[in-house]
Design an enzyme around this catalytic site. Structure first.
Site, PDB file in Angstrom:
ATOM      1  N   ASP A 160       0.845  -1.183   0.000  1.00  0.00           N
ATOM      2  CA  ASP A 160       0.000   0.000   0.000  1.00  0.00           C
ATOM      3  C   ASP A 160       0.895   1.254   0.000  1.00  0.00           C
ATOM      4  OD1 ASP A 160      -3.014   0.849   0.416  1.00  0.00           O
ATOM      5  OD2 ASP A 160      -1.920   1.987   1.924  1.00  0.00           O
ATOM      6  N   ASP A 324      -7.885  -8.563  -4.273  1.00  0.00           N
ATOM      7  CA  ASP A 324      -7.835  -7.131  -3.983  1.00  0.00           C
ATOM      8  C   ASP A 324      -8.295  -6.392  -5.225  1.00  0.00           C
ATOM      9  OD1 ASP A 324      -7.258  -4.506  -3.398  1.00  0.00           O
ATOM     10  OD2 ASP A 324      -5.112  -4.811  -3.066  1.00  0.00           O
ATOM     11  N   HIS A 357      -6.681  -6.857   0.134  1.00  0.00           N
ATOM     12  CA  HIS A 357      -5.714  -5.761   0.094  1.00  0.00           C
ATOM     13  C   HIS A 357      -4.728  -5.808   1.254  1.00  0.00           C
ATOM     14  CE1 HIS A 357      -4.095  -1.855  -0.910  1.00  0.00           C
ATOM     15  NE2 HIS A 357      -4.325  -1.433   0.319  1.00  0.00           N
TER      16      HIS A 357
END
Length: 426
Positions: A160, A324, A357
């Site tokens: 991320d 994701d 995710h």
């Protein structure tokens, strides 16, 4: 999901301390009135009471800190002190707690495991003004963190926003890193002068009417992709711009709702409480609130770092979640890194089932096992093979596309779908 009980705004008018330390106030309760401090440079910040982190589920780790520009950067440092360094970088709105399933396995394998909390997150200090956070500022703090701790031959795992920050630093300082692994992340290169998304208006205004973009996602996620890695469930909730506004202004925004929605497995109330622990009231949330909006600071920022990352010849591994639906989780994003970075050739790239995710929470033990093999130099057969775009011919054949309209201006006017990437062709 368990909702955090954020203190009313009326309680946030705390005393301002220029030289305060909470070392003398270690026993303050988690819901104590915030103490606003100020650095020598005039940056106002708060420090989450230690009581907020007491008895968190599956989190026995003590926090260490290093001071950078008058603000404490917190980190966990576990394992063999002189072992190979493994640096773990989280994204938004999580903190190093995200790595609780990976730290013990990596440490038991003889490594020195460091999980850092970005400024404004976890146990790090939290400037109260959103203007005190920036994309390059996060990256520069990571550079100083590595230098202050004297870290060398680093194995990096990032995800991320941790990837946007970590891969920038790796591209600018490749000599610091022995190997790199990425999970659901990237290093975006956006040309200067582009407005990525509209800025959030009146960012410090609390909006009680905003609804969560995650309410439609059940605790147990459905599959988002077919067997060819095509999205079969359209994204809802207004996209990234809506997420920027919600994070910045919604009174109901809390990290646990995001972690719950973007993990494959449901989170327990105890785990949700731990993800919310750094933020007992809204004054502590400025860093988490502004993180999505930092995307508008990317134009013109990463061209040099991307060239350095592409030239990285040491081992480079991608470990992705198979479920994701965000841009970072899509096959094209993983393909781009595998196809561009020299060190990615021949590595055991994978997409993990039953992972979304925040794959570290869903499949932390499996990721740690793969990283242990990665550190040993064990290279298994790749479980995921990218579709790399061919060279672009003079007539436009090979130009990436998703529909025929993308090729309309070329001699090669037909978009041929070939798995995760389409190409213009005749």
């Amino acid at each position: 999901m368990t909702r955090s009980r954020y203190l009313p705004c009326a309680l946030l008018a705390a005393a301002l301390c220029v030289a305060c330390s909470d070392d003398d106030k270690a026993n303050r309760p988690c819901d104590a009135e915030p103490i606003v401090m100020k650095t020598a440079a005039g940056v106002e910040f708060v420090r989450t009471p230690a009581a907020c982190f007491a008895s968190l589920a599956d989190w026995p780790y003590a926090s260490k800190t290093v001071e950078i520009d008058g603000l404490r950067q917190a980190y966990v440092d576990e394992g063999k002190a002189d072992g190979p360094v493994v640096l773990l970088l989280h994204g938004q709105p999580s903190w190093s707690y995200l790595y609780r399933k990976m730290i013990p396995l990596l440490a038991d394998a003889g490594n020195r495991v460091i999980a850092m909390d970005h400024l404004g997150m976890g146990r790090s200090d939290k400037p109260t003004q959103i203007a005190d956070y920036s994309y390059t500022g996060h990256a520069q703090r990571l550079e100083q963190f590595i230098e202050k701790l004297g870290l060398k031959d680093i194995t990096l795992f990032c995800q991320d926003w941790g990837s946007l920050i970590g891969l920038r630093v790796a591209g600018l300082h490749p000599e610091w890193f022995a190997r790199i692994a990425v999970g659901d992340g990237t290093l975006p290169v956006v040309p200067a002068g582009i407005t990525v998304y509209p800025e959030v208006n009146d960012p410090d205004t609390v909006d009680e009417t905003l609804t969560s973009p995650f309410t439609a996602v059940p605790e147990q996620q459905p599959p988002f992709y077919d067997e060819k890695c095509n999205l079969i469930v359209p994204q809802s909730g207004g996209g990234f711009a809506a997420w920027m506004t919600y994070a910045m202004k919604a009174s109901a925004f809390r990290p646990s709702e995001v972690l719950e929605a973007l993990t494959w497995f449901p989170l327990t109330p105890e785990v949700e409480k731990a993800y919310d622990a750094p933020f007992p009231s809204r004054i502590y949330l400025a860093g988490a609130r502004v993180f999505p909006s930092l995307i508008n600071q990317l134009p013109g920022a990463n061209a040099q770092a991307w060239e350095g990352l592409k030239a990285f010849e040491r081992p480079f591994l991608t470990i992705w979640a198979a479920n994701d639906a965000s841009n970072l989780g899509q096959c094209e994003t993983q393909d781009n890194l595998i196809c561009a970075v020299k060190g990615a050739a021949g590595q055991a790239h994978a997409r993990l089932d039953k992972a979304s995710h925040f794959l570290q929470d869903d499949q932390g033990a499996e990721i740690a096992r793969r990283l242990v093999d990665f550190l040993k130099g064990t290279v298994a057969a790749a479980e995921y093979n990218p579709l790399c775009a061919p060279p672009v011919a003079a007539d436009g054949t090979g130009t990436p596309c998703s529909k025929d309209a993308d090729c309309a201006a070329l001699a090669a006017k037909k978009c041929l779908a070939t798995g995760s990437i389409g190409i213009c062709t005749v």
